[in-house]
Every structure is written in C-alpha cells, then in structure tokens.
Design a protein around this motif. Structure first.
Motif, PDB file in Angstrom:
ATOM      1  N   GLU A   1      -6.624 -39.314  27.085  1.00  0.00           N
ATOM      2  CA  GLU A   1      -7.968 -38.888  27.476  1.00  0.00           C
ATOM      3  C   GLU A   1      -8.959 -39.063  26.320  1.00  0.00           C
ATOM      4  O   GLU A   1     -10.057 -39.571  26.505  1.00  0.00           O
ATOM      5  N   LEU A   2      -8.534 -38.646  25.112  1.00  0.00           N
ATOM      6  CA  LEU A   2      -9.438 -38.763  23.970  1.00  0.00           C
ATOM      7  C   LEU A   2      -9.718 -40.231  23.644  1.00  0.00           C
ATOM      8  O   LEU A   2     -10.825 -40.593  23.273  1.00  0.00           O
TER       9      LEU A   2
ATOM     10  N   PHE B   1     -12.157 -41.389  26.088  1.00  0.00           N
ATOM     11  CA  PHE B   1     -13.435 -40.739  25.806  1.00  0.00           C
ATOM     12  C   PHE B   1     -14.189 -41.478  24.702  1.00  0.00           C
ATOM     13  O   PHE B   1     -15.363 -41.830  24.859  1.00  0.00           O
TER      14      PHE B   1
ATOM     15  N   LYS C   1     -16.019 -45.143  12.641  1.00  0.00           N
ATOM     16  CA  LYS C   1     -16.563 -43.837  12.990  1.00  0.00           C
ATOM     17  C   LYS C   1     -15.536 -43.026  13.781  1.00  0.00           C
ATOM     18  O   LYS C   1     -15.323 -41.848  13.520  1.00  0.00           O
ATOM     19  N   THR C   2     -14.902 -43.684  14.738  1.00  0.00           N
ATOM     20  CA  THR C   2     -13.882 -43.018  15.539  1.00  0.00           C
ATOM     21  C   THR C   2     -12.739 -42.543  14.657  1.00  0.00           C
ATOM     22  O   THR C   2     -12.193 -41.463  14.860  1.00  0.00           O
TER      23      THR C   2
ATOM     24  N   THR D   1     -14.001 -39.388  12.746  1.00  0.00           N
ATOM     25  CA  THR D   1     -14.377 -38.220  13.551  1.00  0.00           C
ATOM     26  C   THR D   1     -13.258 -37.754  14.480  1.00  0.00           C
ATOM     27  O   THR D   1     -13.190 -36.579  14.796  1.00  0.00           O
ATOM     28  N   ILE D   2     -12.402 -38.651  14.924  1.00  0.00           N
ATOM     29  CA  ILE D   2     -11.373 -38.232  15.873  1.00  0.00           C
ATOM     30  C   ILE D   2      -9.948 -38.515  15.390  1.00  0.00           C
ATOM     31  O   ILE D   2      -9.136 -37.592  15.281  1.00  0.00           O
TER      32      ILE D   2
ATOM     33  N   PRO E   1      -8.705 -36.471  11.871  1.00  0.00           N
ATOM     34  CA  PRO E   1      -8.450 -35.032  12.028  1.00  0.00           C
ATOM     35  C   PRO E   1      -7.356 -34.730  13.053  1.00  0.00           C
ATOM     36  O   PRO E   1      -6.573 -33.809  12.859  1.00  0.00           O
ATOM     37  N   ALA E   2      -7.287 -35.544  14.116  1.00  0.00           N
ATOM     38  CA  ALA E   2      -6.263 -35.300  15.133  1.00  0.00           C
ATOM     39  C   ALA E   2      -4.865 -35.553  14.575  1.00  0.00           C
ATOM     40  O   ALA E   2      -3.893 -34.945  15.022  1.00  0.00           O
TER      41      ALA E   2
ATOM     42  N   TRP F   1      -7.988 -24.789  11.632  1.00  0.00           N
ATOM     43  CA  TRP F   1      -7.946 -24.670  13.095  1.00  0.00           C
ATOM     44  C   TRP F   1      -6.536 -24.805  13.625  1.00  0.00           C
ATOM     45  O   TRP F   1      -6.171 -24.215  14.630  1.00  0.00           O
TER      46      TRP F   1
ATOM     47  N   SER G   1      -4.610 -21.419  12.969  1.00  0.00           N
ATOM     48  CA  SER G   1      -5.020 -20.344  13.870  1.00  0.00           C
ATOM     49  C   SER G   1      -4.558 -20.632  15.291  1.00  0.00           C
ATOM     50  O   SER G   1      -4.252 -19.731  16.051  1.00  0.00           O
ATOM     51  N   MET G   2      -4.457 -21.912  15.625  1.00  0.00           N
ATOM     52  CA  MET G   2      -3.983 -22.284  16.959  1.00  0.00           C
ATOM     53  C   MET G   2      -2.540 -21.837  17.128  1.00  0.00           C
ATOM     54  O   MET G   2      -2.158 -21.282  18.138  1.00  0.00           O
TER      55      MET G   2
ATOM     56  N   ILE H   1      -2.294 -18.028  17.611  1.00  0.00           N
ATOM     57  CA  ILE H   1      -2.686 -17.544  18.928  1.00  0.00           C
ATOM     58  C   ILE H   1      -1.634 -17.894  19.973  1.00  0.00           C
ATOM     59  O   ILE H   1      -1.309 -17.088  20.835  1.00  0.00           O
TER      60      ILE H   1
ATOM     61  N   ILE I   1     -17.727 -38.969  30.967  1.00  0.00           N
ATOM     62  CA  ILE I   1     -16.410 -38.997  31.590  1.00  0.00           C
ATOM     63  C   ILE I   1     -15.675 -37.683  31.369  1.00  0.00           C
ATOM     64  O   ILE I   1     -15.817 -37.044  30.339  1.00  0.00           O
TER      65      ILE I   1
ATOM     66  N   PHE J   1     -11.860 -35.553  32.409  1.00  0.00           N
ATOM     67  CA  PHE J   1     -10.518 -35.668  32.966  1.00  0.00           C
ATOM     68  C   PHE J   1      -9.925 -34.301  33.308  1.00  0.00           C
ATOM     69  O   PHE J   1     -10.478 -33.268  32.969  1.00  0.00           O
TER      70      PHE J   1
ATOM     71  N   THR K   1     -11.338 -33.273  27.017  1.00  0.00           N
ATOM     72  CA  THR K   1     -11.457 -34.069  25.793  1.00  0.00           C
ATOM     73  C   THR K   1     -12.099 -33.254  24.673  1.00  0.00           C
ATOM     74  O   THR K   1     -12.752 -33.798  23.800  1.00  0.00           O
TER      75      THR K   1
ATOM     76  N   TRP L   1     -10.496 -28.858  16.528  1.00  0.00           N
ATOM     77  CA  TRP L   1     -11.077 -28.510  15.223  1.00  0.00           C
ATOM     78  C   TRP L   1     -12.582 -28.339  15.271  1.00  0.00           C
ATOM     79  O   TRP L   1     -13.222 -28.126  14.262  1.00  0.00           O
TER      80      TRP L   1
ATOM     81  N   ASN M   1      -9.550 -23.255  21.867  1.00  0.00           N
ATOM     82  CA  ASN M   1      -8.345 -22.464  22.166  1.00  0.00           C
ATOM     83  C   ASN M   1      -8.634 -20.980  22.344  1.00  0.00           C
ATOM     84  O   ASN M   1      -7.754 -20.214  22.694  1.00  0.00           O
TER      85      ASN M   1
END
Lengths: 259, 255
Positions: free
Chosen positions: A151-152, A155, A165-166, A169-170, A173-174, A250, A253-254, A257, B81, B83, B87, B91, B134
C-alpha cells in the motif's frame, strides 16, 4: 529520586537474584571444598583483580578499540551493501546469494588466516570484528528495505515523488526498526569476535589477558578479565539500544502499547 | 464528446504459460467527471486490479485507459488513493501523515495549514492532529487516511475497500463523512467494495463485476437524492436497488 526508587522497586527481583547468585557462589566454594585453581570465590576475584587493575583497564581499552572500530566499519559497509542490494536486481541475484552462503560459514574460522596474513596488530582483529558484524547487519538491512507494504509503495508512486525523496521520507524510516535488529545482533557478535581474535594471536587485549592468566593457573584473574569483557559488551549493546530509542522512538512506544 | 475517464477493453492476466491466471476483463467503462462510481463484486473478481490499472499503478495485459483523452502509461499523480490497510506511517502524527502527501508532491506546507485543520475538523479529528496513528482506533485511522488522500484536492479519488476492516457502526459513520466531503468537493470517485448496501448508499452508479475473471455484468444508475441518510436507506427505492443487485449475485452463486 522518585524515579530511581521506582526503578529499584521494579527491578528488586532481579537485584535479589544477583545478590543471591553471588552469595551462593561465595559460600559454595568452602561448602563444597572447591579448589581455588578451579573456581575462585567472587571476593577473591575482586581483590586479585583490583591489584591488576591498571593492566585490565589498559587491555579493556585495546579490546574496545578493536570492537568499536570493527563495528563501525561493519555498520557502514553493511548498510551500504544492504541498500545497494535492495535497490539493484543485478546485485540481488549475485551478491545476495553469495552473502547468504558465506553467512553459513563460521566467520571465526578465518581468524588464524588473517593473523598469518596481517600479523599480530590491530588490523586482523578489526577485520574479524567486521566479518562477524557485517552479515547480520547486511542481511537484516536487505530484509528491512524489501518489506515496505504494498500500500505504501502504491501510495508514494501515486504522488510522483522522486526516488531520492521517497527514500528519505518513507523507505529509510520504515526500514530502521528491522535494521536495528541487525545492529543489535552485530553488537553482541562484536566483542566475541575481538576476544577470539585475541585468543588466536595477539600481545595485548582482554582476550590475550584471559588466555595468558588461564595458562598460569590464575582463574581469579581470568574471571576479572571476563568481568571487564562483560562490561564492554554491555556498553556496546547499551549504546546501540540507546541509539534505537533516540532514532526511532515511535517504534519503542509502539511495542509498549501493543504489549 | 469524450468521457472524463475511458477504459477500453481492459484486461489483466497474471503470470504466463501454465501458471497463467486471468484476473480481469476485458471490460469497457466510461466515467464522467464528478461521478461516484462503485465497482461491486465478490472477492477475487479483480476489482482492485481494475482500480490499480486505472490509476496506472499496474500495467494492463491489453486494452487502454484514458483520462481526458490522454493515454495512461505510468502512475497517475493527480489522484488520491486509499486502501483497506491504511497508508499512515507510524513515525508521523496524524497531521504529519497528511503533510506527507504534500511533502512528497513538493507542495508548500505553510499554504495548507488551514486546509489540514478544516479537513480534520470535517471528520471530527481536529483534536487528534498531534496523535500518532497507533494511538487511534481503526475507524479514526481510516478517517485520517481519508484526509491524507484528499488534502491535495485530487480530481480523482480511488478507494479500495477502505472500510473493509471496520465494524458496522464505524463504517456507517465514515460513509457519511465520505459522502459529505464528496458532495462539497465533487471529485470523481472510484470506489471498490463488496458491500452492496455501501455501494447503493454512496454511488451515483454501481458497476457489477462477475466472479473471476471479472467482467462487467451490468451497470445500475442509482437515482436517489443526496445526502443519503438513514431516511433514504429505509425507503422502498433503496431497498429495491439492494434487492435487485442481490439477485444478480445470487444468480452467480456468490450469495
């Protein structure tokens, strides 16, 4: 202060365990009549170790230098190759299977060879540390950069953003949480690699110290050396864990939880 | 006159040789600007595949997609978009996630601060702007994802079962949110769903897809006034639409 008391209270079971463990060790030596040259009591390790403190601290520094230098080089190489393999289908079909097969080799088996090639100095130890740290880092990095959700991916494609850039930014960190799995694993390996490399051929360092004093029937000093090695290992691992908390708060903390 | 979106003889086959799976089509669909079109069909009929091909995010095996007479041959970027799995990235806060859409598009964040607040307010999330995904319930996460998909005012919104994982009550609430925003901004929406009721409630037209390989069985224009609230949902006409669609899928042995 309040925090400290709370911490003591939350850890009281662990503290009690350690106190009990060392007391049991201390008093089981006379109780079971264990000879000193087999297993010395903690108090004796402390006393004899203190007398040799200068040497121990110097050797800790030597081993720490090998460990940290090797770890940092492995980190840079591992992340670099990990990212390169993740984004290049050619490397994924050549270098990746090669790395996976080398991963199955016990890297420490190369240690005597490196010593014979590069001598007794710093370099062969650093190379061995790099070798034992590199693979967990690179393999986890490849996994990390390839596990972005479908999905990401769709996106960011729909935004028309550039690959660079991707990435920042994504994708980066992922990937960090999975990368840190490798970083931590490598942190554990690092001191092991340095110590064994010193066992095989060196004239200083904690591994050298332990092998020499054990040969001289001084298990008390060997244990003192092991204690310093443990402290070194904990520091390296603790530092990596701290970096994880700083870089990806993050994620921590995830986990909390979700528990 | 050409239609806003024209899908011509579009077909998708995955794999080749013995492993070949005919996933979708061929199908021809025309969509006008501002329409809310639902793609309704049983799971595995290729409706998500169709949506991705329309967005240029998946290559078709044959056929073509055109937007305003322009052929789609790569990811379309003037779309929003959404889903079933959102998405949102863990963080970033809710606001940060909405800004992610703008940042990736190279838009100036300062110009959008009011709009971010307004869109969050329209789905009752204005107090959760600084929370992390979350910390939110599944329904709130989907509402935040909806804001993320809408913030850059796209002309086309693609929704792929966005309410699929939510409970019945939350679905009802978010449907109303979607409808409200659609009525104000009038984007063209392609909504993929397997809920008959949802399709009838939201869309101006429902396209019924057969089981795999998905082909178009028929199109049904939903002639009901907006906003379609509970009163409309209880009307005979609404129930007739639902019943007639149920009969079609019953014929295929899907339900």
């Amino acid at each position: 202060m309040k925090k400290f008391i709370k911490w003591i209270l939350s850890g009281w079971m662990l503290i009690l365990f350690f106190v009990g463990f060392f007391l049991f060790w201390e008093y089981s030596i006379p109780l079971f009549d264990i000879p000193r040259y087999i297993l010395p009591a903690p108090s004796e390790i402390f006393l004899k170790g203190s007398a040799d403190l200068d040497k121990l601290i110097y050797y800790t520094g030597v081993t720490a230098l090998e460990t940290v230098l090797g770890y940092i080089i492995a980190l840079i190489l591992g992340l670099g190759f990990g990212i390169a393999i993740s984004f290049s289908s050619i490397l994924r079909r050549t270098l990746y299977p090669f790395f996976v097969s080398i991963e199955m080799t016990p890297k420490i088996a190369f240690a005597p060879l490196f010593i014979s090639w590069f001598g007794f100095g710093l370099m062969p130890k650093v190379i061995i540390v790099v070798l034992v740290c590199f693979f967990p880092i690179v393999l986890n990095a490849i996994l990390a950069f390839n596990s972005l959700s479908n999905e990401l991916t769709l996106f960011y494609q729909s935004t028309g953003a550039s690959r660079l850039k991707t990435f920042f930014t994504i994708r980066l960190p992922a990937a960090l949480p999975q990368c840190f799995v490798g970083f931590k694993y490598a942190a554990i390996n690092a001191t092991v690699g340095a110590t064994i490399a010193e066992f095989i051929g060196s004239d200083k360092g904690l591994g050298f110290y332990i092998s020499i004093v054990t040969g001289n029937m001084r298990p008390d000093l060997a244990f003192a050396g092991i204690f310093f090695l443990t402290c070194l290992g904990l520091s390296v691992f603790g530092f990596v864990t701290m970096m994880e908390k700083i870089l990806i708060p993050w994620h921590i903390s995830m986990k909390r939880i979700n528990k | 006159m050409k239609n806003f979106i024209e899908v011509t003889e579009l077909k998708k086959v995955f794999g080749n040789g013995k492993d070949e799976v005919h996933a979708f089509g061929p199908a021809t669909i025309n969509i006008n600007a501002g329409e809310f079109v639902s793609i309704l069909g049983p799971s595995g009929c290729g409706k998500s595949t169709l949506m991705l091909m329309v967005a240029g995010l998946l290559d078709s095996t044959s056929g073509k997609v055109e937007f305003e007479s322009k052929l789609v041959n790569g990811p379309k970027t003037d779309i929003g978009i959404m889903f079933q799995d959102n998405t949102l990235v863990p963080w970033r806060t809710v606001k940060g996630n909405i800004e992610l859409q703008l940042e990736l598009r190279g838009l100036n964040l300062k110009d959008y601060q009011d709009q971010i607040y307004n869109i969050l307010k329209s789905v009752n999330l204005e107090d959760f702007a600084e929370r992390f995904p979350n910390e939110l319930s599944g329904g709130m996460q989907q509402r935040a994802a909806f804001c993320q998909a809408m913030i850059h005012d796209p002309k086309i919104i693609l929704l792929d079962e966005p309410l699929g994982k939510l409970d019945a009550m939350t679905r009802e609430k978010i449907r109303a949110d979607f409808q409200k925003l659609w009525m104000v901004k009038k984007p063209t929406v392609i909504f993929v769903t397997h809920s008959i009721e949802e399709a009838v409630q939201l869309s101006s037209r429902v396209i019924l897809i057969t089981p795999r390989p998905g082909k178009i069985d028929r199109e049904i224009k939903i002639d009901l006034p907006y906003p379609r609230d509970l009163k409309v949902k209880r009307s005979t006409k609404f129930i007739e639409y639902v019943n007639s669609i149920q009969e079609v899928f019953h014929k295929y042995g899907v339900i």
